[in-house]
Each structure stands twice: as C-alpha cells, then as structure tokens.
Design a protein around this motif. Structure first.
Motif: not given
Length: 358
Positions: A54, A113, A117
């Motif tokens: 993340s 990533v 998200e």
C-alpha cells in the motif's frame, strides 16, 4: 562519529533503537596504521527495490495540514542532518545515521498500487501530500521517475495533491504541474533552511543549493503553479537569524504562502544532531542544545501535539512573533492558499484483461 564525511549529513553510523547487537571497531595495536590509499572512501549510495503493498499513509494529527500522504522512497540521499524521518530506518534494522542517506529504498510499484487504491469503492477524496517522510525529488528520482509517474496517476484521476521539496528537479515536471494548477489541483512548497550556501552544504549536503530552490520557485510561479515557502527547521543560533531574509527572498520569487517549523529531534535524531553540532559548530553546540531543551520542557524533544512544531517558552514566543510580523510585512496570505478542488476526482478505471476499445 565526529568527523565530517564529504557529501553526507551524518558523521557516522549510529545503531537504531531496535538493534539487538552493535559492532564496534577497536584497535588492538597489532596492525600498523593503514596507508593513505587504503583508507575507505566515503560511503556510496545503494539503491534498493521495495515492492509496496500500500502507498497511501493516513494520519489524524491536529497540527498537520493533511490527512493522506504518499512517499515513493524510504531514506533520503539529501542527507539533512536534522531530518525527523531518520528514525524510520530503525524499523528496517538499519542505522538512522549513514544508512538513512546511503541505503535508499525505491517503491518501484508505487504508481500502480496508488492507482489500485484510488480505484477502490468507497475511497474518500482528500488532498494527498507527496513526499513528506522523505523528499520525492531526491537524486534517485532523476533516473527512476517514480514521483513523475505518481503525478501522472493523480492527474488522470484529477486528484488534488501538494508537494514539498528541497530539490529544483521539480521543474522537470512543469508540463504536468501547470495544467493541474489551472484546475486548482496542486500546490508546491519549497523548504528553504538558509540562504548561505556554505551552511546549506553542511546541513543538507545533497539538496539543491538555496539559490537553485529560489530559481525553481520563481519558474513554477511564472508558470501559474501556486507556490509557498517553509522555513524549516528553525534552529536556534544556527539559522534562526535568517527567518526574515528567507521569507523575503521567497516572496520576491513568487511565494504566496509561508510557514515555519521548529527543529524536531525525535529518537536517534537527537544524538545525531548533537554530533553534527560538535563537528560543525563546536563553539555553539552547548548553547544550541541548551536553548532546545528550554523549548522542549527540559528535554531534547516533546512530541505533544501543539508543541512539537513550535515549542514553548520565551524563545518560541519570540520566533512566532517574528514570523507573524514578517509575514504581514511581506504580504503573505495569513490564511494560506484556497482549498484544493476535490470535486473533480474521477476514480481510475481498473485495467481490463481484455484491453480497452476506446
């Protein structure tokens, strides 16, 4: 510890607070002093890949003006002797000293990533601060372009964000920043600690020189990008006398907002900075730390909200008053800049295994 290393802010290797064992060199007298050509050269930067799970970090701190941030790198080659992020390398079982500025971790998958998200159902939009824990435009960015690719993702999603940097490399991305600024989606702050090139080379050895930061600030301003200046950190008896001069130079270059932060010495930063003082300004070292202790309730650091950025006591009050007077005299907006526009956000489309028709 205790000897200046060319191009580095730390003067040696300091074990992290989680280290189980510590190696210490000792001369047993059996060997002759090394020949000059055998003396180790200054430590070179090692770039390592990190695959992030993340990338958006969140905080609820009442004295920070953002709730989300993204850091493309761990560690920072700028080598700022006072960097509050140095203790984060201890979590990697590395030294917050030389390791922090020589062992750099690049989150090579960060743009991908981030896209994932932002595309999640229920994602709540608020401005993302880019490059807070370490500088997003540190030297490795010139080759890797992780920050640029992250900005491309944010631009595609029309997601608002802010930048703070000590590197003129940010000029490279004006082709992305200027159109985003026209949509009120970005603002850029330059951290300027001193106007003295000599002092800057010792405090922050691999950051852009002060005049280069001011030049970059001016060019972004002329391109329509909202820019601000942060006098950070303010260090008693080292650079504090330059507060007004830095604000004036930044204002003349086009800065629209200004702020300052008092020196912070969490965890390992305190002994590292004490060693920097003893190495570079030994005549003032004791006086500097005495003043810092007065600002921090008798300690090297106080992490309490409301105190950690400004300190407390007579010196803190005087610095705050000086800043307020300079900001008013120079015409900085006391309310800073208008809020960034969160209404334009469009969640990125997840890549389809069948490709795209349009």
């Amino acid at each position: 510890m205790g000897e200046r290393i060319k191009g580095r802010g730390s003067t040696g290797w300091l074990p992290g607070r989680f280290a189980v064992t510590v190696a210490e060199a000792a001369d047993d007298g059996w060997h002759a002093p090394p020949a000059e050509e055998d003396i180790a050269s200054p430590p070179r930067t090692q770039l390592r890949e990190e695959r992030a799970r993340s990338v958006i970090s969140r905080n609820t701190s009442p004295d920070i003006g953002f709730s989300q941030s993204v850091n493309p790198y761990r560690g920072c080659e700028h080598g700022c002797s006072y960097c509050f992020a140095r203790p984060s390398h201890a979590y990697l079982d590395l030294s917050p000293g030389l390791d922090f500025e020589t062992k750099i971790f690049a989150k090579t998958n960060a743009p991908d990533v981030l896209r994932q998200e932002l595309a999640r159902p229920g994602y709540q939009v608020s401005p993302i601060a880019l490059g807070i824990n370490t500088d997003a435009y540190q030297p490795s960015e010139r080759r890797l372009q992780l920050t640029r690719r992250i900005i491309e993702v944010l631009a595609e999603a029309r997601h608002p964000f802010t930048l703070i940097t000590k590197n003129a490399l940010v000029e490279r991305d004006l082709d992305l920043l200027a159109p985003l600024a026209a949509q009120n989606l970005v603002r850029v702050h330059f951290s300027i600690t001193t106007l003295d090139n000599g002092l800057s080379s010792r405090l922050e050895p691999r950051a852009a020189a002060p005049h280069a930061r001011l030049r970059a600030l001016r060019r972004l301003h002329e391109a329509g990008v909202p820019v601000g200046v942060m006098f950070a950190p303010a260090i008693p008896w080292v650079n504090d006398s330059e507060l007004e001069a830095v604000l004036e130079a930044a204002r003349e270059a086009g800065a629209q907002s200004a702020g300052y932060v008092l020196l912070r010495l969490p965890h390992e930063v305190a002994p590292l900075f004490r060693d920097w003082l003893a190495t570079h300004v030994p005549d003032r070292a004791e006086h500097v730390m005495s003043t810092i202790n007065q600002l921090r309730g008798g300690k090297d650091y106080d992490s309490a909200f409301g105190k950690r950025m400004r300190g407390e006591g007579v010196y803190a009050d005087l610095l705050a008053r000086r800043f307020a007077l300079a900001r008013k005299r120079l015409g900085f907006d006391p309310h800073r800049l208008p809020a960034l526009d969160c209404s334009r956000f469009t969640a990125p489309r997840k890549p389809s295994p069948q490709g795209e028709l349009f």
